[in-house]
Enzyme design. Sequence first.
Site, PDB file in Angstrom:
ATOM      1  CG  ASP A  50      -8.338 -14.083  18.695  1.00 54.68           C
ATOM      2  OD1 ASP A  50      -8.129 -12.871  18.465  1.00 54.68           O
ATOM      3  OD2 ASP A  50      -8.900 -14.834  17.868  1.00 54.68           O
ATOM      4  CG  HIS A  94      -9.561  -8.924   9.538  1.00 57.52           C
ATOM      5  ND1 HIS A  94     -10.647  -8.626   8.749  1.00 57.52           N
ATOM      6  CD2 HIS A  94      -8.984 -10.013   8.964  1.00 57.52           C
ATOM      7  CE1 HIS A  94     -10.735  -9.487   7.753  1.00 57.52           C
ATOM      8  NE2 HIS A  94      -9.731 -10.335   7.855  1.00 57.52           N
TER       9      HIS A  94
HETATM   10  C1  BDR Z   1     -10.851 -11.901  12.839  1.00 59.78           C
HETATM   11  O1  BDR Z   1     -10.565 -13.289  13.004  1.00 59.78           O
HETATM   12  C2  BDR Z   1      -9.217 -13.459  13.397  1.00 59.78           C
HETATM   13  O2  BDR Z   1      -8.572 -14.372  12.558  1.00 59.78           O
HETATM   14  C3  BDR Z   1      -8.558 -12.123  13.320  1.00 59.78           C
HETATM   15  O3  BDR Z   1      -7.625 -11.966  14.368  1.00 59.78           O
HETATM   16  C4  BDR Z   1      -9.687 -11.135  13.421  1.00 59.78           C
HETATM   17  O4  BDR Z   1      -9.953 -10.809  14.768  1.00 59.78           O
HETATM   18  C5  BDR Z   1     -11.121 -11.613  11.378  1.00 59.78           C
HETATM   19  O5  BDR Z   1     -12.233 -12.330  10.927  1.00 59.78           O
HETATM   20 CA    CA Z   2      -8.359 -11.272  16.561  1.00 58.58          CA
END
Ligand code: BDR
Ligand code: CA
Length: 318
Positions: free
Chosen positions: A11, A243
């Site tokens: 995403d 992340h």
């Molecule tokens: C996840 O949420 C999204 O904002 C980031 O892309 C990552 O996949 C982290 O909690």
């Molecule tokens: Ca993500």
Amino acid sequence: MPSRKIIIDTDPGVDDAMAIFFALRSPELDVIGLTTIFGNVETELATTNALRLLEIAERIDIPVAHGAERPLVGPFKGSVPFVHGDDGQGNVHLPLPTNQRIHTTAVQFIIDQIMAAPGEITLVPIGPLTNIAQALRREPRIATHVKEVVLMGGNAFCPGNASPAAEANILNDPEAADTVFGAPWPVTMVGLDVTHKVNMTPEHLARYSQINNPMAQHIARIVPFYRQYFETDFSGMRGIYVHDSSAIAYLIDPTLFRVERWPLRVETRGISRGKTWPAVSNRETSAHFVPWHNRPLVNVCVEVDSARLTALELSRMA
Ligand code: BDR
Ligand code: CA
């Protein structure tokens, strides 16, 4: 060793862009497709951004398949422009891509690729798990034909980031996540238990602008907006948490992590909706453990060598 074939379900998203570029620059990995999902942005923008990122990487040979536009149950609760910008790419407002998405949907693309190459394809979801759950429902045999699922999401032993209870990717579709963690396939969860221990400092981030390739230059442009979110939201923080790239790092070098194996359930109701619950006790015989009975063991990443992980990512981008 031949490189491992992966499909990244994404995403994009600033950290998704970093993870996609990290994967593209790693010889251990062969990205055979990007599938898109809502989350940081609506799915339509996720698809546009995936195409844009592949153009920047000069990899328009990689197919992009458009994914689900809402969770399994209920509406999508909305994108997070305060984290990733209105455009999902730190408000740099890239031109429209000239390459096109493929006609096959994300769900069908995932099924087709896995069924055509049994035991070869690794799924790497770094957004909400709707496409993956839908693919499982449509073709349950993908569970035995996939090589592995390595996902970014969840929080087993620490608080959430999208609510006190839940991590953002899981909270965006808890029913899908519970399906994915319950299927008979090997799943590794790279969640906040580790990603909130991996910090790219401002000094690390400054290196991107010194690297002379279009991918590093794009990251240097988009990361300041994302960094501002962390430094505003997490008191005393400098830089960003890593992340989505942590899932890519796990694929390249799993020795960066310590893993525990637990059956997992995802809460789907109330104020704890989206919480990933490991069944941590030796009282499995208790009636209260019935919801975890017969659930497969999930690899839950619990510790990480943060310094080595950030060094690996930066070295690949240089
Ligand atoms: C996840 O949420 C999204 O904002 C980031 O892309 C990552 O996949 C982290 O909690
Ligand atoms: Ca993500």
